[in-house]
Design a protein around this motif. Structure first.
Motif, short mmCIF file in Angstrom:
data_model
loop_
_atom_site.label_atom_id
_atom_site.label_comp_id
_atom_site.label_asym_id
_atom_site.label_seq_id
_atom_site.Cartn_x
_atom_site.Cartn_y
_atom_site.Cartn_z
N GLU A 98 -18.04 38.95 25.33
CA GLU A 98 -18.49 40.18 25.85
C GLU A 98 -17.27 41.26 26.38
OE1 GLU A 98 -19.99 38.03 29.31
OE2 GLU A 98 -21.10 37.10 28.00
N ASN A 99 -17.46 42.39 25.70
CA ASN A 99 -16.48 43.27 26.06
C ASN A 99 -15.15 43.26 25.81
OD1 ASN A 99 -16.43 45.99 25.98
ND2 ASN A 99 -16.37 46.30 28.35
N PRO A 100 -14.54 42.49 24.95
CA PRO A 100 -13.09 42.14 24.87
C PRO A 100 -12.69 43.55 24.71
CG PRO A 100 -14.16 41.59 22.79
CD PRO A 100 -15.37 41.82 23.83
N ARG A 101 -11.32 43.76 25.57
CA ARG A 101 -10.72 44.97 25.26
C ARG A 101 -9.12 44.26 24.97
NH1 ARG A 101 -13.27 49.35 26.91
NH2 ARG A 101 -11.85 50.54 25.48
N TYR A 102 -9.16 44.05 23.73
CA TYR A 102 -7.90 43.40 23.20
C TYR A 102 -6.61 44.38 22.77
CZ TYR A 102 -10.29 38.67 23.54
OH TYR A 102 -11.01 37.73 23.87
N ASP A 103 -5.74 43.85 23.06
CA ASP A 103 -4.34 44.45 22.73
C ASP A 103 -3.66 44.08 21.41
OD1 ASP A 103 -2.00 45.95 22.77
OD2 ASP A 103 -1.36 45.22 24.55
N TRP A 104 -3.75 44.96 20.50
CA TRP A 104 -3.23 44.39 18.90
C TRP A 104 -1.67 44.48 19.24
CZ3 TRP A 104 -4.54 41.42 15.68
CH2 TRP A 104 -3.87 41.39 14.24
N ALA A 105 -1.08 45.35 19.86
CA ALA A 105 0.24 45.51 20.07
C ALA A 105 0.81 43.89 20.54
CB ALA A 105 0.84 46.50 20.67
N TYR A 106 0.24 43.53 21.55
CA TYR A 106 0.45 42.25 22.22
C TYR A 106 0.28 41.12 21.17
CZ TYR A 106 0.49 38.39 25.45
OH TYR A 106 0.90 37.17 26.20
N ALA A 107 -0.81 41.16 20.33
CA ALA A 107 -1.12 40.20 19.32
C ALA A 107 0.11 39.87 18.53
CB ALA A 107 -2.52 40.30 18.72
N VAL A 108 0.54 41.20 18.07
CA VAL A 108 1.62 41.16 17.07
C VAL A 108 2.82 40.96 17.75
CG1 VAL A 108 3.10 42.63 15.64
CG2 VAL A 108 0.51 42.93 15.54
N ALA A 109 3.38 41.27 18.90
CA ALA A 109 4.57 40.79 19.62
C ALA A 109 4.42 39.25 19.81
CB ALA A 109 4.73 41.57 20.93
N ARG A 110 3.41 39.02 20.43
CA ARG A 110 3.36 37.56 20.79
C ARG A 110 3.55 36.58 19.47
NH1 ARG A 110 -1.11 34.48 24.55
NH2 ARG A 110 -2.65 35.66 23.09
N SER A 111 2.63 37.05 18.55
CA SER A 111 2.78 36.31 17.35
C SER A 111 4.10 36.31 16.70
CB SER A 111 1.61 36.71 16.29
OG SER A 111 0.48 36.44 16.78
N TYR A 112 4.68 37.39 16.59
CA TYR A 112 6.10 37.30 15.85
C TYR A 112 7.04 36.49 16.70
CZ TYR A 112 10.48 38.71 14.08
OH TYR A 112 11.55 38.61 13.57
N ILE A 113 6.97 36.58 17.97
CA ILE A 113 7.83 35.78 18.88
C ILE A 113 7.58 34.28 18.76
CG2 ILE A 113 9.10 35.29 21.32
CD1 ILE A 113 9.84 37.87 19.91
N TYR A 114 6.33 33.80 18.90
CA TYR A 114 5.87 32.41 18.89
C TYR A 114 6.17 31.79 17.24
CZ TYR A 114 3.17 28.22 18.78
OH TYR A 114 2.84 27.05 18.75
N THR A 115 6.03 32.65 16.49
CA THR A 115 6.11 32.12 15.16
C THR A 115 7.67 32.01 14.59
OG1 THR A 115 4.18 33.10 14.45
CG2 THR A 115 5.39 32.30 12.64
N THR A 116 8.34 32.88 15.08
CA THR A 116 9.98 32.70 14.71
C THR A 116 10.47 31.58 15.40
OG1 THR A 116 10.32 34.34 16.44
CG2 THR A 116 10.31 34.98 14.04
N ALA A 117 10.05 31.38 16.76
CA ALA A 117 10.40 30.20 17.69
C ALA A 117 9.87 28.86 16.78
CB ALA A 117 9.92 30.22 19.03
N LYS A 118 8.68 29.03 16.43
CA LYS A 118 8.33 27.79 15.75
C LYS A 118 8.85 27.38 14.55
CE LYS A 118 3.71 26.26 13.55
NZ LYS A 118 2.29 26.43 13.84
N LYS A 119 9.43 28.47 13.81
CA LYS A 119 10.28 28.40 12.37
C LYS A 119 11.46 27.62 12.89
CE LYS A 119 12.90 29.90 8.87
NZ LYS A 119 13.01 28.83 7.87
N ILE A 120 11.98 27.80 13.86
CA ILE A 120 13.43 27.43 14.13
C ILE A 120 13.34 25.75 14.64
CG2 ILE A 120 15.50 27.46 15.89
CD1 ILE A 120 15.27 29.79 13.75
N LYS A 121 12.19 25.77 15.42
CA LYS A 121 11.86 24.23 15.69
C LYS A 121 11.61 23.44 14.43
CE LYS A 121 10.33 25.61 20.34
NZ LYS A 121 9.00 25.47 21.07
N ILE A 122 10.73 23.85 13.55
CA ILE A 122 10.00 23.05 12.47
C ILE A 122 11.41 22.88 11.54
CG2 ILE A 122 8.60 23.29 10.41
CD1 ILE A 122 6.88 22.77 12.64
N ASP A 123 12.26 23.61 11.48
CA ASP A 123 13.37 23.52 10.24
C ASP A 123 14.08 22.56 11.30
OD1 ASP A 123 12.90 25.41 8.50
OD2 ASP A 123 14.21 26.98 9.38
#
Lengths: 262, 316
Positions: A98-123
């Motif tokens: 119902e009425n999500p007012r999501y923030d795409w900038a936040y989605a991109v920033a979070r995903s970038y930081i999370y995914t790079t951190a994940k990459k370092i750990k996975i390696d």
């Protein structure tokens, strides 16, 4: 506070599993709401891959006798979860139905930081002393390559686009950084995890991450962020109320009958 | 004689000959206005329906009861978005000569000029609904879409090849959910029977009115004339009933229509007509969830307008 397991593999697996599980959940809330259709297709593919990664870890835990993977994923309460604070945060105002007012900038920033951190750990996990973890890491890194490419493209593009986009991204990144204090933490189990050579130490990984993202931050003319000491450490079961809400949604059907086959 | 000196009339005749001969039309070929407009209406509606169709199912993606089901439904809804993208690309080529683009299609949707499929105006109230959509709504979609696999417009036929292949997986995914429920606890059985009761009318609506006498208009005549599709709405509905009634009954479900029977003489299913007034309401975007779903799309579209601006600024 959460239970600390004797076996450091169990500790680490719960952290990895819960991280991907929550990150995937937040992604699935975005389904159908992304800025354009092509992104909806790509984003939901990443979300699906990530749920697959969480499943790999939960099944390893099942193999270690911790209980059924579905039960581990669905009904452990927030206080038993070991994910980082960053992945439990909502996508923005409102519920996804119902009425999500999501923030795409936040989605991109979070995903970038999370995914790079994940990459370092996975390696690092590729050389884990635990054979199954090392094998899982090899498989996961194949998909992770595309996730990284995807989020890096968005991250750089939006920072370097219009003034409005840059302002939104700057604000979003600040919010992400403020929640990332436990991203590279292994919580109270840190020394056991490192001593067992399951993965390299928090500090080694963090330094490597800083080096890894440096060229990208140079292109957007922003200093590589440093993460402060976490206010709450998700690895020790310290969470926001937002996590329990997420768990309640994800387990809504499963919890109606734990013995049933679904 | 080259195309540009041919009179419109001759072009029309030549085009009809091509259609009659089973020729395939490509995006850059000459086509009559009537054909182009029928295709635009059909394909843009199909494309936008795939995208709007993600919204009712999406409600159950995070709630899917096991990891396996979560992965399955995520893949399914992602496919639907992919179909939407594929079809809108086909529609975009058709509207380009009219000076329109995808943005116009989105605005048409918001303004109510472009409709989305009647089945996606319904509420999804339980996990049973999520399974039933996969099984029977996608099952119905396979019937209407395979009917157009040989469509005279080649780009649409090509898109449908891929879409139908994926829809088969969706129907299997839905069937697996339904079978698990139908073989499960009393509560689970109730859940799936409730879902069928709720969705039966929508499933009959799915294929559209039998003729324009029912609801005042139908596009089926023109699409058949130009060999975009083969069968009428009623023929497709009969095909659906023949395929699914035995399956529905074999898993112990009751179809909520006591008058339902197969008439040996006419070789047709006799069924209680749904209330076509409800169908007309849906067509006016006055269905149970029409406005909510449109609002969800519109709000998210508006909230991400800055992103699309940022992207086009960079390209420009």
């Amino acid at each position: 506070m959460t239970q600390k397991f004797e076996n450091p593999v169990v500790e680490l697996l719960f952290q990895l599993a819960d991280d991907d599980y929550l990150f995937s959940y937040r992604g699935s809330e975005w389904l159908g709401l992304a800025p354009h259709i092509e992104e909806d297709v790509a984003f939901s593919s990443i979300t699906q891959d990530t749920m697959g990664h969480a499943t790999v870890y939960y099944r390893l835990l099942e193999g270690l006798g911790l209980g059924a993977a579905d039960s581990l994923a669905h009904i452990r309460p927030a206080a038993e979860r070991k994910n980082s604070i960053l992945v439990e945060r909502p996508n923005g105002e409102g519920c996804y139905m119902e009425n999500p007012r999501y923030d795409w900038a936040y989605a991109v920033a979070r995903s970038y930081i999370y995914t790079t951190a994940k990459k370092i750990k996975i390696d690092s996990l590729k050389s884990s002393s635990d054979q199954s973890l090392a094998e899982a890491a090899v498989k996961i890194s194949m998909e992770l390559y595309y996730h990284l490419l995807h989020w890096k493209t968005w991250f750089v593009q939006l920072f370097n686009a219009t003034e409005e986009a840059r302002n939104r991204m700057t604000k979003a990144l600040e919010k992400v950084v403020a929640d990332s204090g436990d991203l590279f933490s292994f919580g109270d189990a840190a020394s056991e995890i490192t001593n067992a050579s399951l993965i390299e130490s928090e500090q080694v990984l963090l330094n490597r991450w800083t080096e890894y993202v440096k060229p990208v931050f140079e292109t957007i003319k922003v200093a590589v962020p440093t993460f402060g000491k976490p206010e709450r450490n998700g690895r020790n079961g310290e969470h926001t109320n937002e996590l329990q809400d997420a768990i309640d949604t994800m387990s809504e059907v499963y919890a109606t009958d734990l013995a049933a086959a679904w | 004689m080259t195309a540009d000196v041919l009179l419109e009339k001759d072009l029309q005749a030549q085009f009809e000959e091509r259609i009659a001969a089973g020729d395939k039309i490509e995006a850059d070929d000459w086509m009559p206005e009537e054909y182009r407009l029928a295709l635009i209406k059909l394909i843009s509606m199909h494309g936008i329906s795939e995208i709007m169709g993600a919204l009712p199912e999406k409600e159950w993606v995070p709630k899917a009861p096991t990891l396996y089901r979560k992965l399955g439904i995520m893949a399914k809804v992602q496919d639907e978005m992919g179909h939407g993208q594929l079809l809108l690309r086909v529609a975009e080529d058709l509207i380009k000569p009219l000076g329109k683009n995808r943005e116009d299609l989105m605005q048409d949707l918001f303004a109510g000029r472009l409709k989305f499929h009647n089945v996606f105006h319904m509420a999804t109230k339980s996990w049973g609904d999520a399974g039933l959509i996969g099984w029977l709504v996608d099952g119905a979609a396979i019937i209407t879409q395979t009917n157009m696999l040989n469509a005279s417009y080649a780009p649409y036929a090509r898109a449908l090849q891929r879409i139908c292949a994926e829809e088969v997986f969706h129907a299997q995914h839905g069937e697996a959910i339904i079978l698990a429920l139908a073989e499960g606890t009393e509560k689970q059985k109730e859940m799936v029977q409730d879902a069928l009761n709720r969705w039966w009318e929508a499933l009959l609506f799915f294929f559209g009115p039998p003729s324009s006498d029912t609801t005042g208009s139908t596009k089926q005549d023109i699409t058949i004339k130009y060999k975009i599709r083969i069968n009428t709405n009623e023929e497709l509905r009969q095909g659906f009933l023949s395929k699914y009634i035995p399956r529905i009954q074999s898993i112990g479900l009751t179809i909520p229509d006591p008058t339902l029977r197969f008439d040996e003489e006419t070789q047709k299913w006799i069924y209680q007509q749904p209330n076509w007034e409800n169908f007309k309401k849906i067509q006016r975007n006055e269905g149970p969830k029409s406005q909510e779903r449109l609002k969800l799309r519109r709000t998210s579209y508006d909230d991400t307008a800055w992103v699309r601006e940022a992207l086009s600024a960079q390209i420009g």
